[in-house]
Structure formats: structure tokens, C-alpha cells
Design a protein around this motif. Structure first.
Motif, mmCIF file in Angstrom:
data_model
loop_
_atom_site.group_PDB
_atom_site.id
_atom_site.type_symbol
_atom_site.label_atom_id
_atom_site.label_comp_id
_atom_site.label_asym_id
_atom_site.label_seq_id
_atom_site.Cartn_x
_atom_site.Cartn_y
_atom_site.Cartn_z
ATOM 1 N N PHE A 71 -0.027 7.025 7.923
ATOM 2 C CA PHE A 71 -1.247 6.721 7.660
ATOM 3 C C PHE A 71 -1.450 5.163 8.027
ATOM 4 O O PHE A 71 -2.427 4.788 8.445
ATOM 5 N N LEU A 72 -0.405 4.453 8.183
ATOM 6 C CA LEU A 72 -0.457 2.881 8.166
ATOM 7 C C LEU A 72 -0.615 2.465 9.327
ATOM 8 O O LEU A 72 -0.520 1.232 9.697
ATOM 9 N N ASN A 73 0.598 2.979 10.585
ATOM 10 C CA ASN A 73 0.558 2.455 11.759
ATOM 11 C C ASN A 73 -0.813 2.334 12.602
ATOM 12 O O ASN A 73 -1.573 3.123 12.136
ATOM 13 N N PRO A 74 -0.662 1.485 13.670
ATOM 14 C CA PRO A 74 -1.853 1.426 14.478
ATOM 15 C C PRO A 74 -2.199 2.856 14.968
ATOM 16 O O PRO A 74 -0.852 3.742 15.217
ATOM 17 N N GLY A 75 -3.276 3.502 15.183
ATOM 18 C CA GLY A 75 -3.602 4.635 15.545
ATOM 19 C C GLY A 75 -3.554 5.626 14.513
ATOM 20 O O GLY A 75 -4.072 6.874 14.629
ATOM 21 N N ARG A 76 -3.104 5.296 13.157
ATOM 22 C CA ARG A 76 -3.065 6.423 11.962
ATOM 23 C C ARG A 76 -4.437 6.124 11.298
ATOM 24 O O ARG A 76 -4.887 4.977 11.451
ATOM 25 N N PRO A 77 -4.777 7.058 10.401
ATOM 26 C CA PRO A 77 -6.103 6.961 9.803
ATOM 27 C C PRO A 77 -6.308 5.940 8.847
ATOM 28 O O PRO A 77 -7.594 5.731 8.513
ATOM 29 N N ALA A 78 -5.333 5.447 8.305
ATOM 30 C CA ALA A 78 -5.645 4.156 7.355
ATOM 31 C C ALA A 78 -5.402 2.841 7.846
ATOM 32 O O ALA A 78 -5.158 1.899 7.286
ATOM 33 N N TYR A 79 -5.055 2.684 9.179
ATOM 34 C CA TYR A 79 -4.767 1.602 9.755
ATOM 35 C C TYR A 79 -5.938 0.511 9.957
ATOM 36 O O TYR A 79 -7.042 0.868 10.190
ATOM 37 N N VAL A 80 -5.729 -0.820 9.302
ATOM 38 C CA VAL A 80 -6.952 -1.685 9.622
ATOM 39 C C VAL A 80 -6.117 -3.010 10.186
ATOM 40 O O VAL A 80 -5.090 -3.530 9.635
ATOM 41 N N ASP A 81 -6.726 -3.336 11.089
ATOM 42 C CA ASP A 81 -6.290 -4.644 11.995
ATOM 43 C C ASP A 81 -6.394 -5.949 11.045
ATOM 44 O O ASP A 81 -7.467 -5.931 10.072
ATOM 45 N N ARG A 82 -5.841 -7.073 11.229
ATOM 46 C CA ARG A 82 -5.934 -8.240 10.740
ATOM 47 C C ARG A 82 -5.730 -9.420 11.366
ATOM 48 O O ARG A 82 -5.203 -9.186 12.558
ATOM 49 N N TYR A 83 -5.984 -10.652 11.248
ATOM 50 C CA TYR A 83 -6.054 -11.683 11.946
ATOM 51 C C TYR A 83 -4.492 -12.226 12.103
ATOM 52 O O TYR A 83 -3.668 -12.256 11.164
ATOM 53 N N ALA A 84 -4.086 -12.581 13.526
ATOM 54 C CA ALA A 84 -2.672 -13.299 13.594
ATOM 55 C C ALA A 84 -3.080 -14.159 14.536
ATOM 56 O O ALA A 84 -3.767 -14.343 15.524
ATOM 57 N N VAL A 141 0.850 -1.335 0.096
ATOM 58 C CA VAL A 141 0.014 -0.114 -0.179
ATOM 59 C C VAL A 141 0.857 1.176 0.040
ATOM 60 O O VAL A 141 0.528 2.269 -0.792
ATOM 61 N N ALA A 142 1.808 1.276 1.009
ATOM 62 C CA ALA A 142 2.845 2.265 1.000
ATOM 63 C C ALA A 142 3.476 2.503 -0.480
ATOM 64 O O ALA A 142 3.678 3.733 -0.874
ATOM 65 N N ASP A 143 4.013 1.542 -1.094
ATOM 66 C CA ASP A 143 4.460 1.636 -2.544
ATOM 67 C C ASP A 143 3.473 2.456 -3.413
ATOM 68 O O ASP A 143 4.047 3.202 -4.174
ATOM 69 N N VAL A 144 2.251 2.224 -3.448
ATOM 70 C CA VAL A 144 1.438 2.641 -4.281
ATOM 71 C C VAL A 144 1.131 4.314 -3.875
ATOM 72 O O VAL A 144 1.238 5.186 -4.694
ATOM 73 N N MET A 145 1.170 4.400 -2.702
ATOM 74 C CA MET A 145 0.890 5.970 -2.010
ATOM 75 C C MET A 145 2.351 6.779 -2.635
ATOM 76 O O MET A 145 2.225 7.867 -2.888
ATOM 77 N N ILE A 146 3.450 6.127 -2.637
ATOM 78 C CA ILE A 146 4.835 6.580 -3.251
ATOM 79 C C ILE A 146 4.669 6.824 -4.781
ATOM 80 O O ILE A 146 4.746 8.166 -5.163
ATOM 81 N N GLU A 147 4.160 5.973 -5.349
ATOM 82 C CA GLU A 147 3.728 6.259 -6.937
ATOM 83 C C GLU A 147 3.100 7.327 -7.399
ATOM 84 O O GLU A 147 3.300 7.817 -8.166
ATOM 85 N N VAL A 148 1.698 7.348 -6.478
ATOM 86 C CA VAL A 148 0.889 8.526 -6.678
ATOM 87 C C VAL A 148 1.417 9.801 -6.164
ATOM 88 O O VAL A 148 0.694 10.665 -6.336
ATOM 89 N N GLY A 149 2.415 9.746 -5.420
ATOM 90 C CA GLY A 149 2.937 10.937 -4.873
ATOM 91 C C GLY A 149 2.410 11.521 -3.566
ATOM 92 O O GLY A 149 2.641 12.655 -3.278
ATOM 93 N N GLU A 191 7.268 7.127 5.596
ATOM 94 C CA GLU A 191 6.424 8.381 5.695
ATOM 95 C C GLU A 191 5.059 7.566 5.735
ATOM 96 O O GLU A 191 3.983 8.257 6.545
ATOM 97 N N ALA A 192 4.883 6.630 4.837
ATOM 98 C CA ALA A 192 3.257 6.262 4.748
ATOM 99 C C ALA A 192 2.916 5.530 5.993
ATOM 100 O O ALA A 192 2.110 5.778 6.417
ATOM 101 N N PHE A 193 4.057 4.702 6.665
ATOM 102 C CA PHE A 193 3.569 3.986 7.576
ATOM 103 C C PHE A 193 3.241 5.276 8.998
ATOM 104 O O PHE A 193 2.344 4.985 9.715
ATOM 105 N N GLU A 194 4.180 6.224 9.294
ATOM 106 C CA GLU A 194 3.854 7.072 10.287
ATOM 107 C C GLU A 194 2.744 8.001 10.096
ATOM 108 O O GLU A 194 2.126 8.260 11.090
ATOM 109 N N GLY A 242 13.041 -1.802 0.285
ATOM 110 C CA GLY A 242 11.954 -1.290 1.140
ATOM 111 C C GLY A 242 12.060 -0.987 2.436
ATOM 112 O O GLY A 242 11.255 -0.300 3.123
ATOM 113 N N LYS A 243 13.527 -1.102 3.086
ATOM 114 C CA LYS A 243 13.627 -0.595 4.483
ATOM 115 C C LYS A 243 14.955 -0.324 4.370
ATOM 116 O O LYS A 243 16.124 -0.871 4.114
ATOM 117 N N ILE A 244 15.200 1.176 4.779
ATOM 118 C CA ILE A 244 16.404 1.707 4.772
ATOM 119 C C ILE A 244 17.524 1.167 6.090
ATOM 120 O O ILE A 244 16.568 1.068 7.043
#
Ligand code: AMP
Ligand code: ZN
Ligand code: FE
Ligand code: FE
Length: 291
Positions: free
Chosen positions: A156-169, A136-144, A151-154, A252-254
Motif C-alpha cells: 500500500f505505502l510505497n511509491p506506485g502502490r495505492p495509498a502512496y502520497v508524495d510530500r515535500y523534500a 500508518v503501517a502500525d495502525v494497519m497492523i493493529e486493525v489486521g 507488508e504495508a509498504f509493499e 520497526g525494521k527487521i
């Protein structure tokens, strides 16, 4: 002997295919590398073929998405048998959760005013068996929208951020049992990474060891020096194997270059010994420890 026991290919969220990853591991001068894609063994055949070609020892592994209460914990499984039915069922359930999360993330992004579709993410994940937030982050980079996965995780995508969705573990103790019963061993990945030290205390780790946990990943980029020292002391107290690894994800990870952390040969020997014991105890046919 240089040993790196945690890497990702494009079968999950790494950016290099398994062959390229293993070739680079050999070129970097590693003697042993483990392929540990998230929740899947799909990269193993290609990795084995390249390991034979490049003259590097491959440890077949995976990194399983588990949970302690509501906290996410990653379990590195070495030499598990992914065809062991209860383990296969758990992995299928996790991958299903990964897939069904994608439309929910898109819906949240849409509410935020971003027009990213399920198809965009599936295209970006390409042949990955495990779709993840990095795609998802890579697509967000592609579209700018953002410049980096970080940055995408911090934002939008981390827990507590607006595009976070939980999943089964899978519950962690259950996952350790499944791995062990399949003939492999479990090592907790970056146990104190990203603020997790409150979850995996020495007491909790002692309980997990009694349920079959054999080691903890101590030398990892998410652990500052003090955390590494404290975890090393815990491993000594609990007689757990200590590993060190890059958690390489290609570009994908510096700061996670292959071999940036390594596992001591004597710790690796002990891990192999414990794996051989688990394989015998499982009563399942052992496929051979290394490829
Ligand atoms: P998921 O598999 O969807 O739960 O996403 C978690 C994956 O994203 C893990 O493999 C992490 O290595 C990766 N990840 C988490 N935070 C970051 C970040 N800030 N930058 C790049 N990758 C990250
Ligand atoms: Zn990852
Ligand atoms: Fe991880
Ligand atoms: Fe990882």
C-alpha cells in the motif's frame, strides 16, 4: 571501538524512546552512537542525558528528507545546528508536509475500503515530531490489514502502490548547503538502497562533493555486497568518508539490530575533523562535537 552512526527513536519512526534506545546502544557494547531521527533534533536532550548516564558517546544527528529530481534521498546530518534559521525553516517545511500528508493517506485508504482515521495515526505516532508512513503501517497492523510494516509498504505505502502520497523534500544540494552552513556535515544515507543506484551515480556524487558532501553510508543492510564494494571504490576515488550503520528502528525494521554495521574508527575521526572545520567555517558558536 564500535561506532553506529544511524539510529531512530520514537521521536520519528523508531519504536523505542530516545532514552531506551541510547541505553540499549550502551548495553550492546557500542562506544559511539548517533541519534538520527527523521527531520528533527527533538530527541537530542533525552539522548544526551542517557548517554551521560550510560557512559556512551552520543553524536547528535538527524536524517533529512531530500530529493534529487523526483527521487527521494536521505541525508544524514551530523552536528548540524537545528536553530540556524534557514535550516530550521527547511525542517519546519518538511514536518509540515509530513503532517498534511496524513489526511490524504487516510482518504486513499478510505477509498480502498479501510476505515483508518487521522486520529488513529496521530495516536499511534504519539509524541513523534515526525509522523511517517511507518505509523500508518502500525495502525494497519493493529486493525489486521497487514502483518508487518514491510507488508504495508509493499502492498500500500510505497511509491506506485495505492495509498502512496508524495510530500515535500528539500533539494539534496540545498540540504547539504544548509547543514554545512549551520556548522555540521552531510553524509548520504543508503545511497544505493532500494534501487537508487541510477540516481546517485559517481558523477552526481562528485558534483555533490564539490557542494560540500563529506561522505556516504556504504555498510547498510539495504546494500548487497557488490553495491558496498562499488560504493567503497567511489568513496576512494572521490575522497569521501565511508560510514557503516544499523539504521535501527527498534522492532520497526527487521534485521537492523544496533551495531549490525559499524563505522571504522579512522573514518569517524575524519568525520569529526571535517565537522570541526565546518563549525569554524560557519562562524556559528559550536556546541561541542560530542555529548
Ligand atoms: P516516510 O518517512 O513517511 O517517508 O516513510 C519512510 C520511512 O519508512 C523510512 O524511515 C524507512 O526506514 C521506513 N520504511 C520504508 N520501507 C519500509 C519497510 N518496507 N519496512 C519498514 N520500514 C520501512
Ligand atoms: Zn525511518
Ligand atoms: Fe533512510
Ligand atoms: Fe534511517
Amino acid at each position: 571501538m564500535r561506532i553506529d552512526l544511524h539510529t531512530h527513536s520514537s521521536v520519528s519512526d523508531g519504536t523505542e524512546d530516545a532514552r531506551t534506545l541510547i541505553r540499549k546502544a550502551a548495553e550492546t557494547g557500542l562506544d559511539v552512537v548517533a541519534l538520527t531521527d527523521h527531520d528533527t533534533a527533538e530527541g537530542w536532550p533525552e539522548a544526551e542525558a542517557m548517554a551521560a548516564e550510560a557512559g556512551i558517546t552520543l553524536v547528535r544527528g538527524m536524517e533529512i528528507s531530500t530529493a534529487v529530481g523526483r527521487a527521494s534521498v536521505h541525508l544524514l546530518a551530523y552536528l548540524p545546528d537545528p536553530t540556524y534559521p534557514p535550516l530550521a525553516a527547511a525542517l519546519a517545511k518538511i514536518l509540515d508536509g509530513r503532517n498534511s500528508r496524513v489526511p490524504a493517506i487516510c482518504a486513499k485508504l478510505h477509498d480502498l475500503g479501510f476505515d483508518i482515521t487521522v486520529e488513529d495515526i496521530r495516536r499511534r505516532a504519539a509524541d513523534a515530531a515526525a509522523t511517517g508512513r511507518p505509523h500508518v503501517a502500525d495502525v494497519m497492523i493493529e486493525v489486521g490489514i497487514v502483518a508487518t510494516r514491510d507488508e504495508a509498504f509493499e502492498r500500500f505505502l510505497n511509491p506506485g502502490r495505492p495509498a502512496y502520497v508524495d510530500r515535500y523534500a528539500v533539494p539534496l544540494a540545498e540540504a547539504i548547503g544548509l547543514v554545512t552552513d549551520s556548522g555540521g556535515v552531510g553524509v548520504i544515507a543508503h545511497p544505493w538502497g532500494r534501487g537508487k543506484s541510477g540516481v546517485l551515480t559517481e558523477e552526481t556524487l562528485a558534483g555533490l562533493r564539490d557542494q560540500g558532501l563529506v561522505g556516504i553510508e556504504v555498510d547498510h543492510q539495504d546494500h548487497p555486497p557488490e553495491a558496498r564494494e562499488a560504493l567503497r571504490a567511489i568513496a576512494r576515488n572521490l575522497d569521501l568518508v565511508v560510514t557503516g550503520s544499523s539504521d535501527h528502528h527498534g522492532t520497526g525494521k527487521i534485521d537492523h539490530d544496533l551495531g549490525c554495521n559499524t563505522t571504522a574508527p579512522e573514518q569517524f575521526e575524519r568525520l569529526l575533523h571535517l565537522t570541526a572545520e565546518a563549525a569554524v567555517a560557519s562562524g556559528r558558536p559550536a556546541p561541542g562535537l560530542l555529548a
